[in-house]
Write an enzyme that holds these catalytic residues in place. Structure first.
Site, PDB file in Angstrom:
ATOM      1  CE  LYS A 126      -4.389   1.139   0.171  1.00 14.98           C
ATOM      2  NZ  LYS A 126      -5.603   0.447  -0.301  1.00 14.98           N
ATOM      3  CG  ASP A 166      -7.346   3.409  -0.917  1.00 10.92           C
ATOM      4  OD1 ASP A 166      -7.917   2.316  -0.833  1.00 10.92           O
ATOM      5  OD2 ASP A 166      -7.339   4.222   0.020  1.00 10.92           O
TER       6      ASP A 166
HETATM    7  P1  NDP Z   1     -12.856   7.813  -3.062  1.00 11.51           P
HETATM    8  O1  NDP Z   1     -11.784   8.807  -2.862  1.00 11.51           O
HETATM    9  O2  NDP Z   1     -13.388   7.585  -4.417  1.00 11.51           O
HETATM   10  O3  NDP Z   1     -14.091   8.157  -2.111  1.00 11.51           O
HETATM   11  C1  NDP Z   1     -13.936   8.233  -0.737  1.00 11.51           C
HETATM   12  C2  NDP Z   1     -15.267   8.634  -0.119  1.00 11.51           C
HETATM   13  O4  NDP Z   1     -15.177   8.491   1.298  1.00 11.51           O
HETATM   14  C3  NDP Z   1     -15.622  10.077  -0.363  1.00 11.51           C
HETATM   15  O5  NDP Z   1     -17.010  10.239  -0.394  1.00 11.51           O
HETATM   16  C4  NDP Z   1     -15.012  10.769   0.864  1.00 11.51           C
HETATM   17  O6  NDP Z   1     -15.607  12.007   1.200  1.00 11.51           O
HETATM   18  C5  NDP Z   1     -15.307   9.750   1.928  1.00 11.51           C
HETATM   19  N1  NDP Z   1     -14.333   9.895   2.994  1.00 11.51           N
HETATM   20  C6  NDP Z   1     -12.974   9.828   2.890  1.00 11.51           C
HETATM   21  N2  NDP Z   1     -12.401  10.054   4.071  1.00 11.51           N
HETATM   22  C7  NDP Z   1     -13.407  10.261   4.942  1.00 11.51           C
HETATM   23  C8  NDP Z   1     -13.462  10.542   6.318  1.00 11.51           C
HETATM   24  N3  NDP Z   1     -12.326  10.643   7.049  1.00 11.51           N
HETATM   25  N4  NDP Z   1     -14.679  10.676   6.894  1.00 11.51           N
HETATM   26  C9  NDP Z   1     -15.815  10.558   6.167  1.00 11.51           C
HETATM   27  N5  NDP Z   1     -15.820  10.316   4.846  1.00 11.51           N
HETATM   28  C10 NDP Z   1     -14.643  10.161   4.253  1.00 11.51           C
HETATM   29  O7  NDP Z   1     -12.300   6.455  -2.414  1.00 11.51           O
HETATM   30  P2  NDP Z   1     -12.783   4.963  -2.681  1.00 11.51           P
HETATM   31  O8  NDP Z   1     -14.251   4.932  -2.908  1.00 11.51           O
HETATM   32  O9  NDP Z   1     -11.872   4.379  -3.679  1.00 11.51           O
HETATM   33  O10 NDP Z   1     -12.430   4.282  -1.282  1.00 11.51           O
HETATM   34  C11 NDP Z   1     -13.376   4.201  -0.211  1.00 11.51           C
HETATM   35  C12 NDP Z   1     -12.961   3.107   0.758  1.00 11.51           C
HETATM   36  O11 NDP Z   1     -12.915   1.847   0.051  1.00 11.51           O
HETATM   37  C13 NDP Z   1     -11.574   3.261   1.392  1.00 11.51           C
HETATM   38  O12 NDP Z   1     -11.605   2.710   2.702  1.00 11.51           O
HETATM   39  C14 NDP Z   1     -10.688   2.381   0.512  1.00 11.51           C
HETATM   40  O13 NDP Z   1      -9.530   1.959   1.187  1.00 11.51           O
HETATM   41  C15 NDP Z   1     -11.640   1.228   0.245  1.00 11.51           C
HETATM   42  N6  NDP Z   1     -11.317   0.413  -0.922  1.00 11.51           N
HETATM   43  C16 NDP Z   1     -11.211   0.982  -2.164  1.00 11.51           C
HETATM   44  C17 NDP Z   1     -10.926   0.175  -3.250  1.00 11.51           C
HETATM   45  C18 NDP Z   1     -10.917   0.702  -4.643  1.00 11.51           C
HETATM   46  O14 NDP Z   1     -10.842  -0.115  -5.574  1.00 11.51           O
HETATM   47  N7  NDP Z   1     -11.005   2.004  -4.866  1.00 11.51           N
HETATM   48  C19 NDP Z   1     -10.636  -1.266  -3.096  1.00 11.51           C
HETATM   49  C20 NDP Z   1     -10.879  -1.769  -1.759  1.00 11.51           C
HETATM   50  C21 NDP Z   1     -11.173  -0.943  -0.723  1.00 11.51           C
HETATM   51  P3  NDP Z   1     -14.770  13.378   0.980  1.00 11.51           P
HETATM   52  O15 NDP Z   1     -14.873  13.629  -0.481  1.00 11.51           O
HETATM   53  O16 NDP Z   1     -15.483  14.381   1.828  1.00 11.51           O
HETATM   54  O17 NDP Z   1     -13.372  13.122   1.436  1.00 11.51           O
END
Ligand code: NDP
Length: 447
Positions: A126, A166
């Site tokens: 990571k 991510d």
């Molecule tokens: P994105 O950046 O596309 O979206 C993240 C979302 O989560 C946004 O809506 C963001 O809101 C919100 N968010 C981030 N940090 C916080 C916080 N501290 N508190 C509240 N909301 C928060 O990321 P992904 O959708 O790719 O990833 C989301 C989760 O899924 C993560 O945990 C990631 O590790 C996991 N994941 C992702 C994978 C992938 O293929 N992308 C694979 C496996 C797991 P804001 O815009 O306000 O920050």
């Protein structure tokens, strides 16, 4: 057994004193895996878990870049190369101001188990940076990504370490990163996944994490002769994972009523249908707006500032935002409102007390390392297509994704089914992942 686990954790805490998220992830694994090790002679006394909690390599580097005002900005870049026993390091890059060593080590550690569960030959890693993409121009994002890759390119490669996206790293960032890698190394290889379709990407990769999380929920429901049809689903986040979880759950007949970001959440009692989701995708992915803008377009929905959606009545919850977003109180609210399925799209979104509450209530609870593995699994399929220099159709990739999610579900049952029939998906995922990596490590000797 308790004293064995405590002794192990004391050592890990002593070595990593300021890394709460990493310790949380390790403890969850230790609690289920140490009893298994003690009862299985081939692993006992070999310190395999102790070796697994120590990254093979940690890279930390300066990322200087110039903003639109001509100022030099300095961020910190990281790559954790955690475990390469079953394949090259593989795992995403996160760009978010909260990024630090603890968060990336927890993610890398989880990734090792997750990747093993996919059945594909991928080790775990990571990386990322404390860079905040919010409010930055496309040019600033490009300059940052180019500087980040100028250093990272020395340490990765299609047979060594293959990063992906991510939080904060989507198609735009992968494009800039890939462009710089190609220039620096003068080679066009599958060194990153999540690439654009015209330059080596795989169909279904953007959808895969969210879709997989929903497929896993469906598999869990099937164990009780049930399905997602007509279920009310609460989703957090509004990024990549949340968007496609919402899309697939809706396609399977469920009604998704919430989405969120770090500022608050929207509640649409009529359901976020295809047209509404298309609006969200444009808002978040192209205009880079906030989820609060949803209610301007759909005034019947509500926006609740500064809160998470766990108080909304639902049968199914899919946390798809970030780590530790569901606490003990949230878990109580979900349970008292009748929620009986939790499929985690995010990594470690439930705090330990929430996990305990879900398991005590004997609901269907899937930890992210099992339920969100569809993303990295499809990254593995992207790597295969790059190596073979072919492109599979949408249907072919989706079928393979479904099969992998179903296999992960089976592996969780194999190692997690209790005598009373209850499936402990946490134990199942941890032991299934451990066995595969530990066997490879033992076969390769002390390296
Ligand atoms: P994105 O950046 O596309 O979206 C993240 C979302 O989560 C946004 O809506 C963001 O809101 C919100 N968010 C981030 N940090 C916080 C916080 N501290 N508190 C509240 N909301 C928060 O990321 P992904 O959708 O790719 O990833 C989301 C989760 O899924 C993560 O945990 C990631 O590790 C996991 N994941 C992702 C994978 C992938 O293929 N992308 C694979 C496996 C797991 P804001 O815009 O306000 O920050």
């Amino acid at each position: 057994m308790k004293s064995k686990i405590k002794g192990f954790m004391d050592l890990v805490k002593q070595r990593n004193p300021h890394e709460p998220e990493f310790l949380q992830a390790v403890e969850e694994v230790a609690e289920t895996v140490i009893p298994y090790i003690v009862n299985n002679e081939i692993y006992n006394g070999k310190n395999v878990l102790l070796r697994m909690v120590e990254p093979e390599r940690v890279l930390m580097f300066r990322v200087p870049w110039i903003d639109d005002n001509g100022e030099v900005v300095v961020n910190r870049g990281y790559r954790i190369q955690m475990n390469s026993a079953i394949g090259p390091y593989k795992g995403g890059l996160r760009f978010h101001p909260s990024v630090n060593l603890s968060i990336l080590k927890f993610l890398a550690f989880e990734q090792v188990f997750k990747n093993a569960l996919t059945t594909l030959p991928m080790g775990g890693g990571k990386g990322g940076s404390d860079f905040d993409p919010k409010g930055k121009s496309d040019e600033e994002i490009m300059r940052f990504c180019h500087s980040f890759m100028a250093e990272l390119s020395r340490h990765i490669g299609s047979h060594t370490d293959i990063p992906a996206g991510d939080i904060g790293v989507g198609a735009r960032e992968i494009g800039f990163l890939f462009g710089m890698y190609k220039k620096m190394r003068n080679e066009f290889t599958g060194v990153l996944t999540g690439k654009g379709i015209s330059w080596g990407g795989s169909l279904i990769r953007p959808e895969a994490t969210g879709y997989g999380t929903v497929y896993f929920a469906q598999s869990m429901l099937e164990t009780r002769g049930d399905s997602l049809k007509d279920k009310t689903v609460v989703v957090s986040g509004s990024g990549n994972v949340a968007q496609y979880a919402c899309e697939k759950a809706t396609q399977l007949g469920a009604k998704v009523v919430t989405l969120s970001d770090s500022s608050g959440f929207i509640f649409d009692n009529e359901g976020i249908d295809t047209a509404k989701l298309a609006f969200v995708m444009e808002l978040k992915n192209i205009k880079r707006g906030r989820i609060s803008e949803y209610i301007k377009k759909y005034p019947k929905a509500k926006y609740i500032e500064g809160k998470t959606p766990w108080g909304i009545k639902c049968e199914v919850a899919m946390p798809c935002a970030t780590q530790n977003e569901v606490n003990g109180e949230d878990a109580k609210m979900l349970l008292s409102n009748g929620c009986f399925v939790i499929s985690e799209g995010a990594n470690m979104p439930s705090k330990p007390e929430a996990v305990t509450a879900f398991q005590s209530a004997k609901i269907l609870y899937a930890p992210g390392k099992a339920s969100n593995a569809g993303g990295v699994a499809t990254s593995g399929l992207e790597m295969s297509q790059n190596s073979l220099r072919i492109n599979w159709s949408r249907e072919e990739v989706d079928e393979k994704l479904k099969k992998i999610m179903s296999d992960i579900h089976d592996a969780c049952i194999e190692f997690g089914k209790n005598e009373n029939g209850y499936i402990d998906y946490v134990r199942g995922a941890n032991i299934a992942g451990f066995v595969k990596v530990a066997d490879a490590m033992l076969a390769q000797g002390v390296v």
